[in-house]
Write a protein that holds these residues in place. Structure first.
Motif, PDB file in Angstrom:
ATOM      1  N   LEU A   1       0.741  -1.287   0.300  1.00  0.00           N
ATOM      2  CA  LEU A   1      -0.350  -0.420  -0.586  1.00  0.00           C
ATOM      3  C   LEU A   1       1.041   1.069  -0.274  1.00  0.00           C
ATOM      4  O   LEU A   1       1.973   1.308   0.788  1.00  0.00           O
ATOM      5  N   TRP A   2       0.285   2.172  -1.037  1.00  0.00           N
ATOM      6  CA  TRP A   2       0.937   3.580  -0.744  1.00  0.00           C
ATOM      7  C   TRP A   2       0.135   4.289  -1.306  1.00  0.00           C
ATOM      8  O   TRP A   2      -0.998   4.934  -1.306  1.00  0.00           O
ATOM      9  N   GLY A   3       0.482   5.192  -0.268  1.00  0.00           N
ATOM     10  CA  GLY A   3      -1.233   6.684   0.393  1.00  0.00           C
ATOM     11  C   GLY A   3      -0.221   8.344   0.741  1.00  0.00           C
ATOM     12  O   GLY A   3       1.030   7.892   1.488  1.00  0.00           O
ATOM     13  N   ALA A   4      -0.751   8.874   0.606  1.00  0.00           N
ATOM     14  CA  ALA A   4      -0.372  10.096   0.738  1.00  0.00           C
ATOM     15  C   ALA A   4      -1.385  11.151   1.595  1.00  0.00           C
ATOM     16  O   ALA A   4      -2.762  10.384   0.994  1.00  0.00           O
ATOM     17  N   TYR A   5      -1.724  12.083   2.396  1.00  0.00           N
ATOM     18  CA  TYR A   5      -2.626  12.876   2.474  1.00  0.00           C
ATOM     19  C   TYR A   5      -1.331  14.517   2.865  1.00  0.00           C
ATOM     20  O   TYR A   5      -1.035  14.636   4.132  1.00  0.00           O
ATOM     21  N   ARG A   6      -1.590  14.972   3.208  1.00  0.00           N
ATOM     22  CA  ARG A   6      -1.238  16.601   3.124  1.00  0.00           C
ATOM     23  C   ARG A   6      -0.015  16.666   3.832  1.00  0.00           C
ATOM     24  O   ARG A   6       0.361  16.860   4.908  1.00  0.00           O
ATOM     25  N   GLY A   7       1.280  15.921   3.203  1.00  0.00           N
ATOM     26  CA  GLY A   7       1.999  15.428   2.674  1.00  0.00           C
ATOM     27  C   GLY A   7       2.422  14.985   3.360  1.00  0.00           C
ATOM     28  O   GLY A   7       4.291  14.512   3.541  1.00  0.00           O
ATOM     29  N   TYR A   8       1.855  13.997   4.364  1.00  0.00           N
ATOM     30  CA  TYR A   8       2.165  13.595   4.553  1.00  0.00           C
ATOM     31  C   TYR A   8       1.860  11.632   4.045  1.00  0.00           C
ATOM     32  O   TYR A   8       1.501  11.955   3.300  1.00  0.00           O
ATOM     33  N   HIS A   9       3.424  10.666   4.199  1.00  0.00           N
ATOM     34  CA  HIS A   9       3.197   9.615   3.346  1.00  0.00           C
ATOM     35  C   HIS A   9       3.671   8.088   3.889  1.00  0.00           C
ATOM     36  O   HIS A   9       3.827   8.123   4.916  1.00  0.00           O
ATOM     37  N   ASN A  10       2.522   7.354   3.485  1.00  0.00           N
ATOM     38  CA  ASN A  10       2.665   6.152   4.423  1.00  0.00           C
ATOM     39  C   ASN A  10       2.608   4.335   3.011  1.00  0.00           C
ATOM     40  O   ASN A  10       1.640   4.804   2.050  1.00  0.00           O
ATOM     41  N   THR A  11       3.943   4.229   3.268  1.00  0.00           N
ATOM     42  CA  THR A  11       4.345   3.243   2.801  1.00  0.00           C
ATOM     43  C   THR A  11       3.762   1.469   3.841  1.00  0.00           C
ATOM     44  O   THR A  11       4.407   1.418   4.310  1.00  0.00           O
ATOM     45  N   THR A  12       2.942   0.969   3.318  1.00  0.00           N
ATOM     46  CA  THR A  12       3.177  -0.492   4.367  1.00  0.00           C
ATOM     47  C   THR A  12       2.870  -1.675   3.258  1.00  0.00           C
ATOM     48  O   THR A  12       2.614  -1.796   2.400  1.00  0.00           O
ATOM     49  N   LEU A  13       3.501  -2.968   4.115  1.00  0.00           N
ATOM     50  CA  LEU A  13       3.178  -4.113   3.865  1.00  0.00           C
ATOM     51  C   LEU A  13       2.462  -5.023   4.464  1.00  0.00           C
ATOM     52  O   LEU A  13       2.322  -5.405   5.408  1.00  0.00           O
ATOM     53  N   ALA A  14       1.014  -6.168   3.827  1.00  0.00           N
ATOM     54  CA  ALA A  14       0.316  -6.427   4.544  1.00  0.00           C
ATOM     55  C   ALA A  14      -0.107  -7.928   4.148  1.00  0.00           C
ATOM     56  O   ALA A  14       0.731  -8.262   2.913  1.00  0.00           O
ATOM     57  N   TYR A  15       0.222  -8.228   4.996  1.00  0.00           N
ATOM     58  CA  TYR A  15      -0.939  -9.758   5.097  1.00  0.00           C
ATOM     59  C   TYR A  15      -1.506  -9.987   5.214  1.00  0.00           C
ATOM     60  O   TYR A  15      -2.100 -10.169   6.430  1.00  0.00           O
TER      61      TYR A  15
END
Length: 181
Positions: free
Chosen positions: A38-52
Motif C-alpha cells: 500500500l502506498w498513500g499520502a495526505y497533506r504532505g504525509y506519506h505511508n508505505t505498508t506491506l500487509a499479510y
C-alpha cells in the motif's frame, strides 16, 4: 522521573518486539491468503505498508454477495513533510478485516485494528502515544483469471483520545495485492 520516548532510543524495540510476537502468534496458524503493498499520502504525509492477510476465518454467503472476515498483519513507515523534524516512524499492526464481495471479483473492505508506532512525533504532529488504532475502508477489484487485485483504501490512525493531543493521521492509499489461492 519519566523520560520521553525520544530520549529512550530502544523503547520502540521492546514495543515492536511485543507487537510482532502478538501478530506472529495470531497469524502463525493461519494460511496466507494475500500479500499486499500500500502506498498513500495526505497533506504532505506519506505511508508505505506491506500487509499479510489470512484466509477468511468466517464466511457468510448471501443470495448475490458474500461477507468474510480475516486478519491482516502489517508493517510500514509513515513520513512527515520534507524538511520537518521527526520525519519518519515505523509501525506494526494487526487488524481484523471484513470484506463484502458485491460481485465475485469486487467489493468493499473495512477494518479496525491496533498499531504500535516507533515514536510519538511525526513531522509537526505530536501523536501522544505509540499505540494507535487504525481504521480502514476501501474498495477493491480482483482481476479475473489472475492472482492480482487493485484497490483504493482510506486509512486513519488515531489514539482514540487516550491521551491528548490526538491529531490523527489520514492516508488515501493505492493497494496492489497478490492472492495465493
Amino acid at each position: 522521573m519519566r523520560t520521553s520516548s525520544a530520549s529512550r532510543p530502544y523503547a520502540f524495540s521492546r514495543h515492536a518486539l511485543l507487537a510482532t510476537i502478538l501478530a506472529a502468534t495470531c497469524l502463525a496458524q493461519a494460511r496466507a491468503s494475500e500479500l499486499s503493498a500500500l502506498w498513500g499520502a495526505y497533506r504532505g504525509y506519506h505511508n508505505t505498508t506491506l500487509a499479510y492477510q489470512t484466509d477468511p476465518f468466517w464466511v457468510h454467503d448471501f443470495a448475490h454477495s458474500k461477507l468474510d472476515l480475516s486478519l491482516e498483519g502489517s508493517v510500514g513507515q509513515v513520513t512527515g513533510p520534507s524538511g520537518s523534524d521527526h520525519q519518519s516512524l515505523w509501525h506494526v499492526g494487526l487488524t481484523p478485516m471484513a470484506r463484502w464481495w458485491l460481485t465475485p471479483q469486487s467489493g468493499i473492505e473495512l477494518g479496525i485494528g491496533a498499531n504500535v508506532f516507533s515514536g510519538t512525533h511525526l513531522g509537526d504532529k505530536r501523536i501522544s502515544t505509540a499505540y494507535q488504532f487504525g481504521d480502514s475502508i476501501g474498495v477493491f477489484h480482483r482481476f479475473a483469471s489472475t492472482p492480482w487485485s487493485l484497490g483504493l483504501r482510506l486509512t486513519h490512525y488515531s489514539n482514540a483520545d487516550i491521551k491528548r493531543p490526538n491529531p490523527g493521521q489520514d492516508y488515501l492509499q493505492l493497494r496492489v495485492a497478490y492472492n495465493f489461492d
